[in-house]
Design a protein around this motif. Structure first.
Motif, short mmCIF file in Angstrom:
data_model
loop_
_atom_site.label_atom_id
_atom_site.label_comp_id
_atom_site.label_asym_id
_atom_site.label_seq_id
_atom_site.Cartn_x
_atom_site.Cartn_y
_atom_site.Cartn_z
N ASP A 1 9.15 96.12 -35.56
CA ASP A 1 10.28 95.80 -36.45
C ASP A 1 11.59 95.61 -35.69
OD1 ASP A 1 9.12 95.55 -38.91
OD2 ASP A 1 9.44 97.63 -39.52
N ILE A 2 11.52 95.39 -34.38
CA ILE A 2 12.74 95.31 -33.58
C ILE A 2 13.64 94.17 -34.05
CG2 ILE A 2 11.80 93.75 -31.81
CD1 ILE A 2 14.07 96.80 -31.18
N GLY A 3 13.05 93.14 -34.68
CA GLY A 3 13.83 92.02 -35.17
C GLY A 3 14.79 92.40 -36.29
N LYS A 4 14.57 93.54 -36.94
CA LYS A 4 15.46 93.96 -38.02
C LYS A 4 16.85 94.33 -37.51
CE LYS A 4 11.95 95.43 -41.36
NZ LYS A 4 11.39 96.56 -42.14
N ILE A 5 16.98 94.47 -36.19
CA ILE A 5 18.30 94.69 -35.61
C ILE A 5 19.22 93.52 -35.96
CG2 ILE A 5 19.57 94.77 -33.41
CD1 ILE A 5 17.33 96.44 -32.27
N GLY A 6 18.62 92.33 -36.08
CA GLY A 6 19.41 91.14 -36.38
C GLY A 6 19.62 90.88 -37.86
N ILE A 7 19.12 91.75 -38.73
CA ILE A 7 19.29 91.58 -40.19
C ILE A 7 20.59 92.25 -40.61
CG2 ILE A 7 18.28 92.00 -42.46
CD1 ILE A 7 16.66 90.07 -40.71
N PRO A 8 21.44 91.58 -41.37
CA PRO A 8 22.71 92.19 -41.80
C PRO A 8 22.50 93.48 -42.59
CG PRO A 8 22.69 89.82 -42.25
CD PRO A 8 21.30 90.19 -41.84
N ASP A 9 23.42 94.42 -42.48
CA ASP A 9 23.31 95.71 -43.17
C ASP A 9 23.23 95.54 -44.68
OD1 ASP A 9 23.31 96.99 -40.79
OD2 ASP A 9 25.35 97.78 -40.93
N GLU A 10 24.01 94.59 -45.23
CA GLU A 10 24.02 94.44 -46.69
C GLU A 10 22.67 94.01 -47.24
OE1 GLU A 10 26.09 90.78 -44.85
OE2 GLU A 10 26.07 92.96 -44.58
N VAL A 11 21.82 93.43 -46.37
CA VAL A 11 20.47 93.05 -46.80
C VAL A 11 19.49 94.17 -46.46
CG1 VAL A 11 18.59 91.39 -46.50
CG2 VAL A 11 20.97 90.60 -46.54
N LEU A 12 19.53 94.62 -45.18
CA LEU A 12 18.57 95.62 -44.73
C LEU A 12 18.72 96.95 -45.46
CD1 LEU A 12 16.34 96.22 -42.60
CD2 LEU A 12 18.15 97.08 -41.12
N LEU A 13 19.97 97.36 -45.76
CA LEU A 13 20.22 98.68 -46.34
C LEU A 13 20.50 98.63 -47.84
CD1 LEU A 13 22.53 100.11 -43.51
CD2 LEU A 13 20.03 100.19 -43.69
N LYS A 14 20.19 97.51 -48.47
CA LYS A 14 20.49 97.35 -49.89
C LYS A 14 19.67 98.31 -50.75
CE LYS A 14 20.47 93.98 -53.65
NZ LYS A 14 20.19 92.58 -54.06
N ASP A 15 20.33 98.97 -51.70
CA ASP A 15 19.64 99.80 -52.68
C ASP A 15 19.17 98.91 -53.83
OD1 ASP A 15 20.16 102.05 -51.22
OD2 ASP A 15 21.97 102.56 -52.34
N GLY A 16 17.91 98.97 -54.11
CA GLY A 16 17.38 98.16 -55.20
C GLY A 16 16.60 96.96 -54.70
N LYS A 17 16.16 96.17 -55.64
CA LYS A 17 15.30 95.03 -55.34
C LYS A 17 16.08 93.91 -54.68
CE LYS A 17 11.75 92.13 -57.47
NZ LYS A 17 11.07 91.75 -58.75
N LEU A 18 15.46 93.26 -53.70
CA LEU A 18 16.09 92.15 -52.98
C LEU A 18 15.95 90.86 -53.78
CD1 LEU A 18 14.74 92.83 -49.36
CD2 LEU A 18 17.01 93.38 -50.23
N SER A 19 16.95 90.00 -53.67
CA SER A 19 16.85 88.66 -54.26
C SER A 19 15.94 87.79 -53.39
CB SER A 19 18.24 88.03 -54.35
OG SER A 19 18.74 87.77 -53.05
N ASP A 20 15.61 86.64 -53.92
CA ASP A 20 14.75 85.73 -53.15
C ASP A 20 15.41 85.34 -51.83
OD1 ASP A 20 12.89 85.85 -55.13
OD2 ASP A 20 13.45 83.95 -56.07
N GLU A 21 16.73 85.08 -51.86
CA GLU A 21 17.44 84.70 -50.64
C GLU A 21 17.46 85.86 -49.65
OE1 GLU A 21 21.31 83.43 -51.73
OE2 GLU A 21 20.65 81.51 -52.60
N GLU A 22 17.67 87.07 -50.16
CA GLU A 22 17.70 88.23 -49.28
C GLU A 22 16.31 88.52 -48.69
OE1 GLU A 22 21.30 90.77 -51.42
OE2 GLU A 22 19.23 90.92 -52.17
N PHE A 23 15.31 88.33 -49.50
CA PHE A 23 13.95 88.54 -49.00
C PHE A 23 13.59 87.51 -47.93
CE2 PHE A 23 9.22 88.32 -49.35
CZ PHE A 23 8.96 89.61 -48.92
N ALA A 24 14.11 86.29 -48.11
CA ALA A 24 13.88 85.24 -47.10
C ALA A 24 14.50 85.64 -45.77
CB ALA A 24 14.43 83.91 -47.59
N ILE A 25 15.67 86.31 -45.84
CA ILE A 25 16.32 86.79 -44.61
C ILE A 25 15.47 87.88 -43.96
CG2 ILE A 25 18.35 87.98 -43.70
CD1 ILE A 25 20.01 86.57 -45.85
N ILE A 26 14.95 88.80 -44.78
CA ILE A 26 14.10 89.88 -44.26
C ILE A 26 12.86 89.29 -43.56
CG2 ILE A 26 12.50 91.71 -44.95
CD1 ILE A 26 15.25 92.76 -44.85
N ARG A 27 12.33 88.21 -44.15
CA ARG A 27 11.11 87.61 -43.61
C ARG A 27 11.32 86.98 -42.23
NH1 ARG A 27 7.10 85.58 -47.71
NH2 ARG A 27 7.01 83.67 -46.47
#
Length: 507
Positions: free
Chosen positions: A364-390
């Motif tokens: 999961d080292i790539g998650k270092i590059g995921i913004p905090d507002e997406v990676l640390l979001k409380d609740g369900k991710l939107s489609d756009e946010e999930f695309a960023i996680i992917r």
């Protein structure tokens, strides 16, 4: 060119010393001490020697010029191709061996042929009063002396060429950052050198003494000289036998520890540090083997330290990633432990298991590059946010590719990039299916899914182990590799049963 000029000076000095010793000191002294002829005939023999030396020098200068020409041209130039550096390096290594052929060829024949011809002519004209058979004996003496001269010249030249070799290596390092080398190739086996050297050292004085004594006895008692010949030949044969046996014993005494050390070095090159070379010798080889074993111990200590540092490096990266989110703390470490358990169950060797463990730590080292507002979001991710996680598998691969040297992370890239691929081909980022998904990716996918399902999240509690195992079982062959998922499920349930048995016994 200064190094080359110094080499030429040393080469000529050694050659003159060897030639003077062979021709004047040995040849002339033996000739004067054995022959009983009038003084005027001694003068004529010395004249033959001087004339023959002139022929010899002409023949040898021509040969030497041909052998040294390419080497001299190399040192006269300033820029060289790498191939030229390698060729010259090998050519210099071969030069001492060419010295032997030069002395046994133009050196010996350039002297012996004119000397024999002039001597036979003077005997036929009456200017020399010696038997014709002495010319044959002299030729035999010349062959003995030439062989001994070649032996001495060879070893002197081996030392003389070393500054040239160092200069070639220096130029290679300066021009290309690489030093020319033979790469372990053997041009002249040590067995041949030892056997030839010891045989000549043993036979030279014996044969020379036999021939000189035979000539002296011819003047004292010709009849006894004939009897001496048979006895002398027998002694020479016995001496040759002892010399060959002695040389064989000597080379075996040197060859065995060398061969043993070579074998051990090959083993070390393959990464086997566990064994030590037995010290079975009481000479300098004992020091060599002791130093070799000490070197292995230090290499082993350094390798273990590097392994620990590397392991700490991977653990630190995983801990730094997990520290971004308190809800996933320890996730990478647990996935690594689950992954190595599956690897062991599948029969994976220690080396592969270690690579799998490190790959899982970094998955999961790539998650270092995921913004905090997406990676640390409380609740369900939107489609756009999930695309960023992917994108994190590809980001992870990109991060590892930036580590130098490039090939250091090569074994970990497949597992990091492919741990979210699905067995049915519906995963990401590449949509690979079945066994085209890299092995580490298929194993890490099972371990990652189980830990994700059983861990708490801000928006849900982690499910029970058994429920997670049931989901894994249902997804065998679709989301996860059926073989590795099955291994994990069976082992987890088996360990669960073992943990429950003591409790049942107490109740």
């Amino acid at each position: 060119m200064e190094v080359y000029r110094s080499f030429i000076f040393r080469l000529l000095r050694n050659y003159l010393i060897g030639s003077l010793s062979a021709i004047f000191i040995v040849g002339t002294v033996v000739m004067i001490s054995t022959l009983q002829i009038p003084n005027i005939q001694y003068v004529r023999l010395v004249a033959i020697v001087l004339i023959s030396i002139l022929f010899m020098l002409v023949a040898e200068v021509i040969t030497l010029w041909a052998q040294l020409g390419p080497i001299g041209q190399f040192f006269a130039a300033e820029h060289h191709e790498m191939a030229e550096l390698n060729r010259t390096y090998e050519r210099i290594h071969r030069f001492p061996g060419q010295t032997i052929y030069r002395i046994l060829g133009p050196h010996m024949l350039g002297f012996s042929v004119p000397a024999a011809g002039l001597t036979l002519w003077m005997i036929s004209t009456g200017w020399l009063e010696i038997p014709y058979g002495y010319v044959m004996i002299a030729a035999m003496c010349a062959l003995l002396i030439a062989n001994m001269h070649a032996l001495i010249e060879y070893y002197l030249t081996v030392r003389a060429v070393r500054p040239l070799l160092l200069e070639v290596r220096r130029r290679g390092k300066l021009l290309y950052g690489m030093e020319p080398s033979l790469g372990g190739r053997i041009l002249i086996p040590i067995q041949r050198k030892f056997q030839t050297s010891t045989a000549l050292i043993g036979l030279f004085p014996l044969c020379l003494f036999f021939l000189a004594t035979y000539i002296r006895l011819q003047y004292i008692d010709p009849l006894f000289a004939k009897e001496y010949t048979l006895w002398g030949v027998l002694i020479v044969i016995l001496g040759a036998g002892f010399s060959m046996v002695g040389s064989w014993l000597l080379i075996r005494d040197v060859r065995d520890p060398v061969a043993e050390l070579t074998h051990e070095m090959n083993r070390i090159q393959e990464g086997e540090f566990g064994r030590r070379t037995p010290d079975l010798y009481s000479d300098e080889f004992s020091q060599l083997i002791s130093g070799f074993n000490m070197m292995i111990s230090r290499l082993e200590m350094r390798q273990e330290r590097n392994r620990q540092l590397l392991q700490s490096y991977f653990s630190l990266l995983a801990a730094a990633l997990d520290a971004r989110d308190k809800y996933t703390a320890g996730h990478s470490m647990r996935v690594a432990e689950y992954s190595i358990m599956i690897g062991r169950l599948s029969g994976m060797n220690d080396e592969q298991a270690d690579l799998l463990y490190k790959s899982a730590l970094l998955h999961d080292i790539g998650k270092i590059g995921i913004p905090d507002e997406v990676l640390l979001k409380d609740g369900k991710l939107s489609d756009e946010e999930f695309a960023i996680i992917r994108t994190h598998p590809v980001l992870g691969e990109s991060i590892l590719l930036q580590i130098e040297p490039v090939d250091a992370m090569a074994d970990f890239l497949p597992g990091v990039r492919s741990h979210h691929e699905r067995y049915d081909g519906k995963g990401y980022p590449d949509g690979m299916a079945g066994e085209e998904i890299p092995l580490f990716g298929r194993i890490i996918a099972v371990a990652d899914a189980f830990d994700a399902m059983t861990s708490n999240r801000p928006y849900r509690n982690g499910m029970s182990d058994e429920k997670a195992l049931m989901i894994l079982e249902e997804g065998k062959g679709t989301q996860w590799d059926p073989y590795y998922a099955g291994l994990f499920i069976d082992e987890w349930r088996r360990q669960k049963q073992l943990d429950q048995k003591p409790e049942e016994g107490v109740s």
